[in-house]
Each structure stands twice: as C-alpha cells, then as structure tokens.
Design a protein around this motif. Structure first.
Motif, PDB file in Angstrom:
ATOM      1  N   LEU A 102       0.836  -1.195   0.000  1.00  0.00           N
ATOM      2  CA  LEU A 102       0.000   0.000   0.000  1.00  0.00           C
ATOM      3  C   LEU A 102       0.874   1.249   0.000  1.00  0.00           C
ATOM      4  O   LEU A 102       1.874   1.327   0.723  1.00  0.00           O
ATOM      5  CB  LEU A 102      -0.914   0.021   1.218  1.00  0.00           C
ATOM      6  N   VAL A 103       0.481   2.223  -0.789  1.00  0.00           N
ATOM      7  CA  VAL A 103       1.207   3.490  -0.871  1.00  0.00           C
ATOM      8  C   VAL A 103       0.197   4.625  -0.693  1.00  0.00           C
ATOM      9  O   VAL A 103      -0.881   4.604  -1.300  1.00  0.00           O
ATOM     10  CB  VAL A 103       1.923   3.656  -2.225  1.00  0.00           C
ATOM     11  N   ALA A 104       0.552   5.605   0.125  1.00  0.00           N
ATOM     12  CA  ALA A 104      -0.293   6.789   0.285  1.00  0.00           C
ATOM     13  C   ALA A 104       0.584   7.958   0.683  1.00  0.00           C
ATOM     14  O   ALA A 104       1.702   7.782   1.182  1.00  0.00           O
ATOM     15  CB  ALA A 104      -1.384   6.551   1.329  1.00  0.00           C
ATOM     16  N   HIS A 105       0.082   9.135   0.452  1.00  0.00           N
ATOM     17  CA  HIS A 105       0.784  10.351   0.861  1.00  0.00           C
ATOM     18  C   HIS A 105       0.265  10.739   2.232  1.00  0.00           C
ATOM     19  O   HIS A 105      -0.906  11.055   2.402  1.00  0.00           O
ATOM     20  CB  HIS A 105       0.517  11.466  -0.152  1.00  0.00           C
ATOM     21  N   ASN A 106       1.159  10.684   3.217  1.00  0.00           N
ATOM     22  CA  ASN A 106       0.767  10.763   4.630  1.00  0.00           C
ATOM     23  C   ASN A 106      -0.040   9.517   4.961  1.00  0.00           C
ATOM     24  O   ASN A 106      -1.206   9.571   5.343  1.00  0.00           O
ATOM     25  CB  ASN A 106      -0.012  12.038   4.927  1.00  0.00           C
ATOM     26  N   ALA A 107       0.614   8.371   4.811  1.00  0.00           N
ATOM     27  CA  ALA A 107      -0.064   7.075   4.847  1.00  0.00           C
ATOM     28  C   ALA A 107      -0.735   6.784   6.174  1.00  0.00           C
ATOM     29  O   ALA A 107      -1.732   6.067   6.219  1.00  0.00           O
ATOM     30  CB  ALA A 107       0.937   5.961   4.517  1.00  0.00           C
ATOM     31  N   THR A 133       4.841   8.204   0.855  1.00  0.00           N
ATOM     32  CA  THR A 133       5.593   9.079  -0.041  1.00  0.00           C
ATOM     33  C   THR A 133       6.039  10.362   0.649  1.00  0.00           C
ATOM     34  O   THR A 133       6.966  11.030   0.166  1.00  0.00           O
ATOM     35  CB  THR A 133       4.763   9.418  -1.294  1.00  0.00           C
ATOM     36  N   VAL A 134       5.417  10.729   1.777  1.00  0.00           N
ATOM     37  CA  VAL A 134       5.914  11.873   2.548  1.00  0.00           C
ATOM     38  C   VAL A 134       7.296  11.550   3.115  1.00  0.00           C
ATOM     39  O   VAL A 134       8.236  12.351   3.013  1.00  0.00           O
ATOM     40  CB  VAL A 134       4.933  12.240   3.678  1.00  0.00           C
ATOM     41  N   ASP A 135       7.446  10.363   3.711  1.00  0.00           N
ATOM     42  CA  ASP A 135       8.742   9.967   4.264  1.00  0.00           C
ATOM     43  C   ASP A 135       9.813   9.907   3.174  1.00  0.00           C
ATOM     44  O   ASP A 135      10.950  10.345   3.371  1.00  0.00           O
ATOM     45  CB  ASP A 135       8.634   8.597   4.944  1.00  0.00           C
TER      46      ASP A 135
END
Length: 574
Positions: A102-107, A133-135
């Motif tokens: 799973l991938v999310a921005h600010n997961a 993706t933030v990290d």
C-alpha cells in the motif's frame, strides 16, 4: 572448515520492478478515524511503472457531510445518497489491494481509516507493507527543490495530474510522485521493497557520527541549543527529559531533512536546566525570538504580528496595523500574516456595514459614494446619508463583535457560504470559509489571552512526583517565576519567596502587552491542565459568555480537515 552458504531469494528482497503497489487516497468527513467516516476511495494498481488497474467509488458515510468538507472536496450529501456504504466497499477494496504494498501520501491517515473500517466490520487488519511518499520525499528532496512535502507541491514537480481533493485524482498524482521518488532512491542503492522501507527512516552517516554530542546533556526539563563552530545558535528546542530528546536527533526517528542538515552543521549542544516543563517551554520561545536560529521555522519573529484596528475618528473604519497603541481604539489580533488579517476583516465587513474607504471623513464635507453604498454594504457617510450618531450604531456593533460576541459574524458568513454551496460555487464558498475561520480563531484566541493578561498577578500550583508541587507566578500573562516546592515545605513561605523574587512586569496597551502571544498561550494551556490549583488571583479570570470560543469548536471540527489532513505533509520543524 567454513562453508559458503548461498542465500535464498527471500533474503535478497523483492526487486522494486516486481512489486505490485496499490496507491490509494481517501476522502473523509473529518480527521479522526474513530469519529468520522470515509466518503470516497480511489486507488491505482501499478507494477514496473505500468498501470494495472484502477478502483474508485463514492461511499455513503451514513451521516451528513459537514458543509466545510463539501466546500473542500466538492462531495455533497446528494452525491453519496445512492453510493454504497463502507461495509460493501471495503471487501472490494481489500480484494483489489490483495498481495500488494500500500502506498499513500501521509499514509498514517489513510491506513488508519482503513484499519478502523476493518475493525468496525470484523475484517482482520491489513498486513500489507506500507510505503509513505511523505517519508520518501523528506529523505530524497532538499529544501531548495521542494519547500514542503505537500502532495500539491510534489505533483507540480513530478506529475501532470493536479490534486483536487478527489480520491482517484489524488491517487493518480501520487503514482507519479512515487515513480519519481523511486528513480531517485535507485541512486542511493535502493533496489528492493525491503530496502525502500528501511531507507526512508535510516539515520544518516552524519547523525551516527555525531551521537557523542548528546553524552553530556542532563536529564530533567530544560532547553537545548544546537550551536555551530562559532557558537551561534542553529536550533533551539525544549523537553521534559533533555537527554532522551537530544539523543533522538541522532536516530532513525529523526527524518526531517532540514533537521538532519542541521545536525551535520552542529558542533556542540548547550543545555539549560529549568525547574518545570512550563518554564522550559517559555524559555524556548524567548530564546527563539531573540536568537532567531536559522533552523527553527516557528516562533522566530514574534514581533511580526498584525492587528485589525477600529480607528478613532468621526467615521471609524477597520484598518490593518503592525502595532497596538495606547489610543483607546479597539483591536482584534494578533494575526501572523496580512492575509489572515484581511480575511478576518472581510468576515467582519460581511456582518457590519462599515465604510471600506481609507480617506478621513468629517461631518459636513461630502463626496460621491462608492459602489458599496449601492449594494447595501455601506451607509455612505461620505455623502452625508448617515450622521455620526447613526454610523455610531455600526461602530458599536463592530466593537462588540471584535471583543465580545462573534455570533453575528459567524451567522452572516455561514449564510453566505450555504447560498454559494447550493449554487455549486465552491471556490467562493471556500474563500468565505477561510475568512470565517481567520476571524473566529483569532477572536477566540484574543479573548483567551485577554482573560489572563488583565490579571496583575496569579499564582498556581500543580502536583508532581514524590509529593512535590510545581508553582508558577504569572503577571499580566507573562511567566514571572517558576519553582518546585518539595514535600513537607511550608506553602505560604515558599509562595512568598517565589513571588518576592519574581520578575517585575509592567503592563502595556492592547490584549497582549507583557509577553508574546505564544508565551501567554503556553501559560494558559498549563493553567487549564488537570490538577492545577489557583493559589492567588488578583482580579477575576473569565471569558465572555457569547465569546468566539464556542464557535471555534464548530470551526475546528469541520475545518481541521483542510489543514493537517489534506495539507498532505508531515509536521514542519520548529
């Protein structure tokens, strides 16, 4: 004899080119997975740079969508009326994501809502590997390349898709961001999923090399100052346990690129022990405001504040000023930017028809009225249509809504927002949302500050470990003294000694006159914390019954979604 053992393919990790990623995004009715619900799910399945499929659906949250959320996302109650509920959508999404990372921005936000939905409908919690993706952006991008890690910022760099707070569109933009970041990660020797997940949080070689700087830092509350070779402050922070906090800067827990850069420049760490955690918090603010360390991003310029002033003239108007003077005028603030002050002033003008021209007007000297008079937004005192007394009714209303009663402004702007939303004029409604939030939040803040800054002296105490008490002396909202009274000490004698040695504070004009607004807010938070007892109070400590605080709760519950959640960035460094 030693034998060579060939490693297994599992030990080598899964090559990124063979990993199936499901990049997903959610729209929700708020920020709490425990209290709010999902309104839309969008997901894109990719592998080896190719899109394998997409998943997108609106979700009936089972309750009305707050107007602020509709303004932000464009998703209305009418749109989700015929949509499936989460209990029908969840298994389809889990099947779509089966076997994928799973991938999310600010997961943490999005995965948290999925986990909450699984728990509510008796599904096992997802065990997928998660990539944020933030990290990755924090690790791979410099401040010069990207001023922040918002999805909108990164999408402008790497994607042709503009995020618009709709789930599938934002997921598509995140796919492009992911692929761009994976390319960069390859230059760091990151070629497998396992390496990717550990890379984002691994401490840098510079962090490892400088761990010894924390060796001499004591425990207990206080302030720490990272300094360069010349002794100039680089970064100021505070903690209830100095040693533990400082050590964290040299571990994988510290992922902020700017702070990692600061660690590389630092030559020493100076620590300042404090009697209490509140004293440490206040000293931190004062040091940041005076030294202005270049790696602190917040609290560096407490003097750069703006105020709305109800001018003192025959026909007063609302003016934005940089300082508060002892002139008997009414002030609303402080605001951290002219934009926020202008937004709040626009909200005030929606409820109170004060003139908006800047010329001084005197009775008996007329000129032509502007267009505002024709649409009922001004009584045209410039043309003599209103006397000083008639105009004074609006001035009294403005003074009341600035200082005591926020309801007229809230009602006027909320009604306009509802009309705009019904006409699907969401951008205009969003602008009004910002204006209302700027006014209500600042009005509530000012009333809280004034409640304390009007008190010449307050002494308060709170219990701590081993029967001791921490005691603070506050004068006109400024922390004047702090100490810890040990078990068995005589309270009256200790308080008398503490107040006798406390800082002398001279009041000034305006709601915040003896300390910065942030310092007074720190003191207020401590005073309102559980267990605090008032020992002495000169005067009264109260808030207006019709104040903005009760309306701020409504604003924050609905509006909060547009800030920490949808900003799509991590907490900025202080």
């Amino acid at each position: 004899m030693d034998y060579a053992v060939q490693g297994t393919l599992d030990e080598l990790g899964t090559p990124l080119s063979q990993v199936t990623f499901v990049v997903f995004d959610l729209e929700t009715t708020g920020v709490s997975a425990a209290e709010h619900a999902i309104t839309e799910i969008g997901a894109v399945k990719v592998r080896g740079g190719e899109v394998l499929g997409e998943f997108g659906t609106l979700v009936d949250p089972g309750s009305p969508i707050p107007p602020f959320i509709s303004v932000l996302t464009g998703i209305t109650d009418g749109m989700v009326t015929a949509a499936p509920k989460i209990r029908a959508v969840l298994p389809a999404f889990l099947e779509f994501a089966s076997g994928a990372a799973l991938v999310a921005h600010n997961a943490g936000f999005d995965v948290g809502f999925i986990k909450a939905a699984c728990a509510a409908h008796d599904y096992p919690p997802p065990t997928h590997p998660v990539v944020d993706t933030v990290d990755l952006a924090r690790k791979l991008l410099t401040r010069d390349e990207a001023p922040n890690c918002k999805l909108s910022t990164l999408a402008r760099m790497f994607s042709d898709t503009e995020p618009c707070h709709r789930a599938l569109s934002d997921a598509r933009a995140t796919v492009d961001v992911l692929h761009a970041l994976l390319e960069r990660a390859g230059s760091f020797g990151v070629h497998t999923l396992e390496e990717l997940r550990s890379f984002a949080r691994a401490p840098s070689p510079e962090q490892r090399r400088k761990r010894h700087l924390a060796d001499s830092v004591p425990t207990g509350p206080g302030v720490y100052v990272f300094e360069d070779e010349g002794g100039d402050p680089l970064y100021v922070g505070k903690s209830t346990n100095l040693r533990n906090r400082v050590r964290s800067y040299f571990t994988a827990a510290e992922t902020r690129p700017r702070i990692r850069e600061m660690v590389g420049v630092a030559a020493r760490i100076r620590s300042i022990a404090c009697a209490t955690a509140l004293e440490a918090e206040v000293r931190e603010l004062r040091l940041i405001g005076s030294a202005k360390p270049r790696y602190n991003r917040r609290s560096r310029f407490p003097e750069k504040m703006f105020w709305i002033k109800l001018t003192d003239e025959y026909f007063p108007r609302l003016s934005i000023v940089r300082e508060v003077r002892d002139d008997g005028a009414s002030y609303l603030g402080p605001f951290t930017s002219t934009r926020a002050a202008e937004d709040a002033r626009a909200a005030l003008h929606e409820a109170v028809p004060l003139r908006q021209c800047t010329e001084r007007i005197t009775p008996g000297r007329g000129r032509s009225a502007c267009a505002l008079a024709e649409i009922g937004k001004c009584g045209a005192p410039c043309e003599g249509r209103q006397s000083v007394e008639e105009y004074g009714v609006h001035v009294a209303t403005a003074r009341r809504v600035m200082e005591l009663d926020a309801a007229p402004v809230f009602s006027a702007v909320e009604a306009r927002m509802e009309r705009l939303a019904l006409d699907q004029r969401y951008e205009e409604a969003a602008a009004d949302r910002d204006r209302l939030a700027a006014y209500v939040r600042t009005s509530a803040r000012m009333q809280r500050l004034r409640s304390l800054t009007s008190i010449p002296q307050m002494v308060a105490a709170a219990p701590v470990a081993d029967g001791a008490w921490e005691i603070h002396v506050v004068r006109y909202g400024r922390l004047a003294s702090a100490g810890v009274m040990p078990k068995g000490a005589h309270p009256d004698a200790f308080v008398e000694a503490l107040t006798a040695t406390a800082e002398t504070v001279v009041p000034g004009p305006g709601p915040v006159h003896a300390a910065g607004a942030e310092e007074t807010e720190c003191v207020l938070r401590w005073l309102e914390s559980p267990g605090v007892r008032l020992v002495q109070v000169e005067g009264s400590w109260s808030l207006p019954v019709t104040g903005a605080g009760r309306l701020r709760d409504r604003i924050d519950r609905a509006y909060r979604v547009a800030e920490p959640r949808r900003s799509r960035e991590g907490r900025p460094p202080r």
